[in-house]
Design an enzyme around this catalytic site. Structure first.
Site, PDB file in Angstrom:
ATOM      1  N   GLY A   1       0.783  -1.228   0.000  1.00 23.96           N
ATOM      2  CA  GLY A   1       0.000   0.000   0.000  1.00 23.96           C
ATOM      3  C   GLY A   1       0.815   1.278   0.000  1.00 23.96           C
ATOM      4  O   GLY A   1       0.353   2.311   0.487  1.00 23.96           O
TER       5      GLY A   1
ATOM      6  N   ASN B   1       1.384   3.090  -2.541  1.00 25.58           N
ATOM      7  CA  ASN B   1       0.627   4.049  -3.359  1.00 25.58           C
ATOM      8  C   ASN B   1      -0.569   4.594  -2.602  1.00 25.58           C
ATOM      9  O   ASN B   1      -0.892   5.783  -2.710  1.00 25.58           O
ATOM     10  CB  ASN B   1       0.193   3.405  -4.679  1.00 25.58           C
TER      11      ASN B   1
ATOM     12  N   LYS C   1     -17.112 -14.674  -7.736  1.00 25.42           N
ATOM     13  CA  LYS C   1     -16.565 -13.321  -7.922  1.00 25.42           C
ATOM     14  C   LYS C   1     -17.699 -12.298  -8.014  1.00 25.42           C
ATOM     15  O   LYS C   1     -17.620 -11.200  -7.479  1.00 25.42           O
ATOM     16  CB  LYS C   1     -15.734 -13.315  -9.208  1.00 25.42           C
TER      17      LYS C   1
ATOM     18  N   MET D   1      -4.611  -7.112  -6.789  1.00 21.77           N
ATOM     19  CA  MET D   1      -4.120  -8.191  -7.642  1.00 21.77           C
ATOM     20  C   MET D   1      -5.244  -9.056  -8.222  1.00 21.77           C
ATOM     21  O   MET D   1      -5.149 -10.286  -8.226  1.00 21.77           O
ATOM     22  CB  MET D   1      -3.140  -9.066  -6.833  1.00 21.77           C
ATOM     23  N   ARG D   2      -6.295  -8.398  -8.687  1.00 22.71           N
ATOM     24  CA  ARG D   2      -7.415  -9.137  -9.274  1.00 22.71           C
ATOM     25  C   ARG D   2      -7.928  -8.431 -10.506  1.00 22.71           C
ATOM     26  O   ARG D   2      -7.923  -7.197 -10.553  1.00 22.71           O
ATOM     27  CB  ARG D   2      -8.583  -9.237  -8.286  1.00 22.71           C
TER      28      ARG D   2
ATOM     29  N   ASN E   1      -6.059   2.297 -12.909  1.00 20.51           N
ATOM     30  CA  ASN E   1      -5.047   1.384 -12.353  1.00 20.51           C
ATOM     31  C   ASN E   1      -3.667   1.973 -12.623  1.00 20.51           C
ATOM     32  O   ASN E   1      -3.480   2.719 -13.588  1.00 20.51           O
ATOM     33  CB  ASN E   1      -5.169   0.020 -13.037  1.00 20.51           C
TER      34      ASN E   1
ATOM     35  N   HIS F   1       0.364   0.740 -13.210  1.00 13.45           N
ATOM     36  CA  HIS F   1       1.126  -0.466 -13.564  1.00 13.45           C
ATOM     37  C   HIS F   1       2.596  -0.086 -13.749  1.00 13.45           C
ATOM     38  O   HIS F   1       2.893   0.911 -14.416  1.00 13.45           O
ATOM     39  CB  HIS F   1       0.557  -1.065 -14.863  1.00 13.45           C
TER      40      HIS F   1
HETATM   41  C1  GRF Z   1       2.857  -0.974  -7.673  1.00 17.35           C
HETATM   42  O1  GRF Z   1       4.126  -1.164  -8.256  1.00 17.35           O
HETATM   43  C2  GRF Z   1       1.808  -0.832  -8.735  1.00 17.35           C
HETATM   44  O2  GRF Z   1       2.287  -0.276  -9.916  1.00 17.35           O
HETATM   45  C3  GRF Z   1       1.395  -2.259  -8.979  1.00 17.35           C
HETATM   46  O3  GRF Z   1       1.455  -2.877  -7.725  1.00 17.35           O
HETATM   47  C4  GRF Z   1       2.402  -2.205  -6.911  1.00 17.35           C
HETATM   48  C5  GRF Z   1       1.718  -1.862  -5.628  1.00 17.35           C
HETATM   49  O4  GRF Z   1       2.630  -1.379  -4.685  1.00 17.35           O
HETATM   50  N1  GRF Z   1       0.098  -2.307  -9.595  1.00 17.35           N
HETATM   51  P1  GRF Z   1       2.104  -0.748  -3.320  1.00 17.35           P
HETATM   52  O5  GRF Z   1       1.242  -1.820  -2.638  1.00 17.35           O
HETATM   53  O6  GRF Z   1       1.321   0.469  -3.650  1.00 17.35           O
HETATM   54  O7  GRF Z   1       3.334  -0.459  -2.514  1.00 17.35           O
END
Ligand code: GRF
Length: 205
Positions: A14, A16, A67, A92-93, A109, A111
């Protein structure tokens, strides 16, 4: 102006989520983080939410019949909270039509690669193994595919000799933490629009 409410979805650390919360607290991002949705109860991101005073909906997918069942529950909670934008940050889904329908064009999202290169899991490891000289970060709208939706913003990150997945990750994460709040603010300000062909994203100045 009415508050613009976002829900952040995450499965792990987390960082981000934290960058978004910090940007809000610093007055650099004018949104309300209304909910954290986490499919891994006990993940570090849930501790970050508790510390920030953000309500969490943590669930175990296997506790639901399908789901569709857990996504319906999520949609109900998002609608109760008046969520305007869903921000996937290490969730992750794959999101299915149950959520895409009610939140069409309102799910984004982040990436850790320059899409369409290296979609899916371990994008940083894929890029290092391939031997690219430049990789980066992409923020995109979410569709039913794996990291395939229209691209909103990208930033590059250069690789140096001797870089490993860990050292590249250490370069990529700060870029993510700067880019994601910036994009969310752009959407909040109505600056981000999708073209008629549904593929190109335009930024108003
Ligand atoms: C990030 O690198 C994002 O780009 C990817 O998953 C990672 C999540 O990292 N989708 P965090 O949990 O925010 O540290």
């Amino acid at each position: 102006m009415a508050p613009f409410r976002i829900a952040v979805f995450a499965s792990g650390s987390g960082s981000n989520f934290q960058a978004i919360v910090d940007a809000v607290q610093a007055g650099k991002l004018d949104v309300e983080v209304g909910l954290l949705v986490c499919d891994k109860p006990g993940a570090k991101v849930t501790e970050r939410a508790a510390a920030a005073g953000v309500e969490t909906f943590a669930f175990r997918p296997k506790d639901y019949a399908s789901k569709e069942a857990y996504e319906s529950e999520i949609v109900k909670r998002l609608q109760e909270k008046g969520i305007d934008l869903i921000v996937l940050a290490g969730y992750m889904r794959i999101v299915s039509d149950t959520m895409l329908g009610p939140f069409e064009g309102r799910i984004i999202n982040i990436h850790p690669s320059l899409l369409p290169a290296f979609p899916g899991l371990d994008a940083i490891g894929q890029a290092v193994a391939y031997g690219v000289k430049v990789t980066g970060v992409t923020v995109h709208f979410v569709d039913g595919g794996m990291d395939t939706g229209p691209i909103i913003a990208q930033r590059t990150v250069e690789l140096s000799e001797g870089d490993t997945a860990d050292t590249v990750a250490a370069k990529i994460h700060p870029v993510e933490h700067q880019l994601y709040p910036y994009v969310i603010q752009g959407i909040r300000d109505g600056k981000v629009t999708l073209s008629g062909d549904g593929r190109r994203v335009n930024w108003k100045q």
